[in-house]
Design an enzyme around this catalytic site. Structure first.
Site, PDB file in Angstrom:
ATOM      1  N   GLN A 216     -45.769 -33.600-144.196  1.00 57.08           N
ATOM      2  CA  GLN A 216     -46.554 -34.819-144.123  1.00 57.08           C
ATOM      3  C   GLN A 216     -47.074 -34.737-145.699  1.00 57.08           C
ATOM      4  O   GLN A 216     -48.306 -34.455-145.794  1.00 57.08           O
ATOM      5  CB  GLN A 216     -47.348 -35.383-143.260  1.00 57.08           C
ATOM      6  CG  GLN A 216     -46.702 -34.928-141.757  1.00 57.08           C
ATOM      7  CD  GLN A 216     -45.587 -36.033-141.325  1.00 57.08           C
ATOM      8  OE1 GLN A 216     -45.939 -37.064-141.372  1.00 57.08           O
ATOM      9  NE2 GLN A 216     -44.586 -35.691-141.265  1.00 57.08           N
ATOM     10  N   GLY A 257     -50.301 -44.368-136.589  1.00 59.70           N
ATOM     11  CA  GLY A 257     -49.344 -42.974-136.772  1.00 59.70           C
ATOM     12  C   GLY A 257     -49.062 -43.125-138.529  1.00 59.70           C
ATOM     13  O   GLY A 257     -49.363 -43.964-139.082  1.00 59.70           O
ATOM     14  N   HIS A 258     -48.062 -41.980-138.823  1.00 59.74           N
ATOM     15  CA  HIS A 258     -47.833 -41.861-140.178  1.00 59.74           C
ATOM     16  C   HIS A 258     -47.032 -43.375-140.690  1.00 59.74           C
ATOM     17  O   HIS A 258     -45.951 -43.591-139.814  1.00 59.74           O
ATOM     18  CB  HIS A 258     -47.249 -40.763-140.420  1.00 59.74           C
ATOM     19  CG  HIS A 258     -45.971 -40.269-139.670  1.00 59.74           C
ATOM     20  ND1 HIS A 258     -45.437 -39.012-139.599  1.00 59.74           N
ATOM     21  CD2 HIS A 258     -45.278 -41.016-138.793  1.00 59.74           C
ATOM     22  CE1 HIS A 258     -44.321 -38.996-138.669  1.00 59.74           C
ATOM     23  NE2 HIS A 258     -44.206 -40.063-138.410  1.00 59.74           N
ATOM     24  N   ASN A 259     -46.962 -43.381-141.869  1.00 57.51           N
ATOM     25  CA  ASN A 259     -46.341 -44.575-142.288  1.00 57.51           C
ATOM     26  C   ASN A 259     -46.387 -45.933-142.195  1.00 57.51           C
ATOM     27  O   ASN A 259     -45.538 -46.845-142.210  1.00 57.51           O
ATOM     28  CB  ASN A 259     -44.814 -44.260-142.279  1.00 57.51           C
ATOM     29  CG  ASN A 259     -44.305 -42.974-142.893  1.00 57.51           C
ATOM     30  OD1 ASN A 259     -44.985 -42.322-143.794  1.00 57.51           O
ATOM     31  ND2 ASN A 259     -43.388 -42.303-142.268  1.00 57.51           N
TER      32      ASN A 259
END
Length: 355
Positions: A216, A257-259
């Site tokens: 990540q 969460g990511h993105n």
């Protein structure tokens, strides 16, 4: 009402001055010199307090109130007891908040818990970090290498700021908050115990050797005037950044969460879970405990009711709710239809002598 042990008591103020400050009208001008010393709810107010009324749900409290004065709209003015001075305002609650922001400015954003006006001798700061004049760092905070922090920012006790993080001016980083891999704008309020910039939940699942972790390498970008509630977690992106747009207000215990990209001036209530790679537009409102699946788009101005599960894109200005979420009109029709089916079946069973 404000507690003097936690917040400064406002100076005594006449009703005439209060009405002027709130752009309101004191109905009985002869009471202009009556003094108010604070703000309170209808059921807790005393003769020295100003309250407000704008909802018939609290009509009983208005009838029994001991407040010295009450902000009220013309619609409900006649309901105010005779002993209470009437301060007429078209939007009583907004007027009340306007006064509260003036009388209790110290409650608008956290102050140093320890009265610090500089860098505590008990803080740990890497020599390469750059802190502008006026930064406050409380005891046991840790600031890593090459961190940059703007003037007027407070870093709370026990907070940890990882290497190369940049934090703008007039921010507040709450106690025990951890920040890494993040760029943060000006006037950002982060409440205690948040975690920002940790790696996202990225794996190739169920491979021959188990779950394979995906690096990540993105960042968290938090724009100006954002507020983040206590215990909230924001994962950094995998390739692209996780972005929180200007003016967005996030409640406690929210997982992002990511993105994920969240637009400007959005409202996220408590315990929301946002899966990775979501795109949320501007001025979106999400109720408490909403869960949204990954890789979806929520259009500008959309609203989702509390405890809904979203598995589909929502168009701009959509009003959705339920599990799984759908347009609210459709959801309500289905609820009514199910209730009718149950009622009819129950009646049929009774007619047939069944329990």
């Amino acid at each position: 009402m404000a507690q003097p042990s936690f917040f400064q008591s406002p100076p005594p103020t006449t009703l005439a001055a209060i009405a002027a400050a709130a752009n309101a009208t004191l109905v009985d001008a002869s009471r202009g010199e009556q003094v108010i010393t604070g703000l309170a709810a209808l059921d807790e107010a005393g003769p020295m307090h100003l309250a407000f009324f704008d909802n018939l749900k609290y009509a009983d409290q208005l009838a029994m109130t001991k407040a010295g004065a009450c902000l009220v709209s013309p619609r409900f003015e006649a309901r105010v007891p005779s002993h209470v001075a009437v301060v007429r305002a078209n939007q009583p609650f907004r007027a009340f908040v306007q006064l509260a922001r003036t009388m209790h400015a110290d409650a608008l954003r956290p102050q140093s818990w320890f009265g610090c006006d500089g860098i505590s001798s008990q803080a740990i700061i890497d020599p390469s970090a750059r802190l502008e004049d006026g930064v406050v760092v409380e005891p046991l905070a840790v600031i890593g290498a090459h961190v940059e922090i703007g003037a007027g920012t407070i870093v709370g006790a026990g907070a940890v700021i990882g290497p190369h993080v940049k934090i703008g001016r007039d921010c507040n980083v709450g106690a025990r908050t951890v920040i890494q891999c993040a760029l943060i704008g000006n006037d950002v309020l982060i409440h205690p115990a948040c975690a920002i910039g940790q790696d996202g939940y990225g794996f190739i699942f169920f491979g021959p050797g188990g779950h394979v972790k995906v690096p990540q390498t993105g960042r968290v970008i938090i724009q100006n005037h954002v507020e983040i509630g206590a215990g909230t977690t924001i994962d950094r992106g995998s390739l692209r950044d996780t972005v929180i747009g200007e003016g967005t207000k996030i409640d406690n215990q929210v997982q992002i969460g990511h993105n994920v990209t969240i637009g400007r001036h959005c409202l996220l209530a408590a315990q929301i879970g946002l899966a990775g790679s979501l795109t949320i537009g501007d001025n979106v409102a999400l109720g408490a405990k909403v869960g949204i699946n990954n890789h979806l788009t929520i259009g500008d101005g959309a609203q989702v009711t509390a405890m809904s599960g979203v598995k589909d894109d929502i168009p701009p200005n959509g009003r959705w709710g339920g599990f799984f979420a759908k347009p609210t009109k459709q959801w309500f029709r289905e609820i009514v239809a199910v209730e009718r089916l149950v009622r009819d079946q129950t009646a049929t069973n009774k007619d047939e002598g069944q329990e």
